[in-house]
Design a protein around this motif. Sequence first.
Motif, PDB file in Angstrom:
ATOM      1  N   GLY A 102      -6.699  17.914  62.413  1.00 23.86           N
ATOM      2  CA  GLY A 102      -5.130  18.089  62.538  1.00 23.86           C
ATOM      3  C   GLY A 102      -4.424  17.982  61.326  1.00 23.86           C
ATOM      4  O   GLY A 102      -3.062  18.191  61.621  1.00 23.86           O
ATOM      5  N   TYR A 103      -4.613  17.585  60.262  1.00 24.47           N
ATOM      6  CA  TYR A 103      -3.985  17.430  59.049  1.00 24.47           C
ATOM      7  C   TYR A 103      -4.166  18.735  58.294  1.00 24.47           C
ATOM      8  O   TYR A 103      -5.326  19.001  58.055  1.00 24.47           O
ATOM      9  N   LEU A 104      -2.948  19.506  58.043  1.00 22.51           N
ATOM     10  CA  LEU A 104      -3.349  20.666  56.936  1.00 22.51           C
ATOM     11  C   LEU A 104      -2.470  20.479  55.731  1.00 22.51           C
ATOM     12  O   LEU A 104      -1.228  20.577  55.906  1.00 22.51           O
ATOM     13  N   PRO A 105      -3.019  20.146  54.730  1.00 25.34           N
ATOM     14  CA  PRO A 105      -2.422  20.358  53.398  1.00 25.34           C
ATOM     15  C   PRO A 105      -1.910  21.660  53.094  1.00 25.34           C
ATOM     16  O   PRO A 105      -2.450  22.495  53.168  1.00 25.34           O
ATOM     17  N   VAL A 106      -0.534  21.560  52.715  1.00 26.43           N
ATOM     18  CA  VAL A 106       0.234  22.798  52.377  1.00 26.43           C
ATOM     19  C   VAL A 106       0.789  22.738  50.823  1.00 26.43           C
ATOM     20  O   VAL A 106       1.644  21.686  50.547  1.00 26.43           O
ATOM     21  N   LEU A 107       0.494  23.733  50.038  1.00 25.43           N
ATOM     22  CA  LEU A 107       0.965  23.609  48.784  1.00 25.43           C
ATOM     23  C   LEU A 107       2.394  24.463  48.794  1.00 25.43           C
ATOM     24  O   LEU A 107       2.447  25.687  49.085  1.00 25.43           O
ATOM     25  N   VAL A 108       3.416  23.609  48.716  1.00 25.24           N
ATOM     26  CA  VAL A 108       4.700  24.105  48.807  1.00 25.24           C
ATOM     27  C   VAL A 108       5.285  24.523  47.229  1.00 25.24           C
ATOM     28  O   VAL A 108       4.801  24.090  46.344  1.00 25.24           O
ATOM     29  N   GLY A 109       5.986  25.635  47.178  1.00 24.58           N
ATOM     30  CA  GLY A 109       6.311  26.478  46.098  1.00 24.58           C
ATOM     31  C   GLY A 109       5.160  27.136  45.591  1.00 24.58           C
ATOM     32  O   GLY A 109       5.290  27.505  44.309  1.00 24.58           O
ATOM     33  N   ALA A 110       4.361  27.412  46.444  1.00 17.99           N
ATOM     34  CA  ALA A 110       3.221  28.130  45.852  1.00 17.99           C
ATOM     35  C   ALA A 110       3.393  29.419  44.922  1.00 17.99           C
ATOM     36  O   ALA A 110       2.485  29.766  44.069  1.00 17.99           O
ATOM     37  N   ALA A 111       4.598  30.272  45.341  1.00 15.77           N
ATOM     38  CA  ALA A 111       4.772  31.254  44.785  1.00 15.77           C
ATOM     39  C   ALA A 111       4.872  31.219  43.235  1.00 15.77           C
ATOM     40  O   ALA A 111       4.873  31.975  42.599  1.00 15.77           O
ATOM     41  N   LYS A 112       5.119  29.940  42.647  1.00 10.78           N
ATOM     42  CA  LYS A 112       5.631  29.499  41.316  1.00 10.78           C
ATOM     43  C   LYS A 112       4.596  28.579  40.619  1.00 10.78           C
ATOM     44  O   LYS A 112       4.277  28.572  39.456  1.00 10.78           O
ATOM     45  N   ASN A 113       3.947  27.579  41.638  1.00 12.87           N
ATOM     46  CA  ASN A 113       3.244  26.598  41.051  1.00 12.87           C
ATOM     47  C   ASN A 113       1.776  26.742  41.581  1.00 12.87           C
ATOM     48  O   ASN A 113       0.827  25.578  41.249  1.00 12.87           O
TER      49      ASN A 113
END
Length: 257
Positions: free
Chosen positions: A20-31
């Motif tokens: 139920g936990y989903l790691p999400v890379l935020v700002g992936a468009a750049k980082n």
Amino acid sequence: MKIEILVAAHKKFPMPDKKGYLPVLVGAAKNYEPGIEYQRDDEGENISAKNPNYNELTAVYWAWKNLKDVDAVGLVHYRRLFFDKKPYSLNNVVSIDKVKKLLGQYDVILPKKRNYYIETNYSHYVHAHHQEPVDTTREVIKKEYPQYLAKFDQVMKRRKAHMFNMFIMRRDAFESYCTFMFGVLNKVENQIDITNYSVQEKRVFGYISELLMDVWLETNAFTYTELSWGQLGGKNNVKKAISLVERKIGIRTKTHF
């Protein structure tokens, strides 16, 4: 009930090893970097490129537009999470089974309120950040979302609030929240100029969104309960408290609330 709790992170970090936990890379468009196997926030319809201004909300937007096959959506941070008990460790993050039981009774799960004690939510904001964005937010609500104005003014005068952009919501509540919150932020974004803001202050729309949670929640009369939250490896609380007091003493500004 299918639940996804997004864990927003801008880099690789230890994550809860629970369903139920989903790691999400935020700002992936750049980082994005090879080796980070998290869900990216730049897939499908997204605002990933706005992460420097919207913070973890780019993960929320991604889920709103692309995560359609779930019954409830949540957001926590890679260091700040909901916990079942102490010590605050990845082994003690709240379980999905507990979340399911709570969402059987309530529409929304939130962190326990933060208490500012010596000042209001409004004065705390303008002592810490530029004043124009929060004042513009009120004007946008007054003009475009007048049914929310009375509650906005009430929330600004209080000394407590649900902060941190942490939540777990049933789908209908999540849809309502995102429609209001992103609608307001988009209009504020179009009316203010943040070109000369510092890197920290350019995160403005993430900061403003924290003030909108209780406004949305109470105007729509969604039911909610609270969970304990904690931070993994956070800054020293004493240093943070000293910094807060120095900021209050050092900054003087006209307040409307």
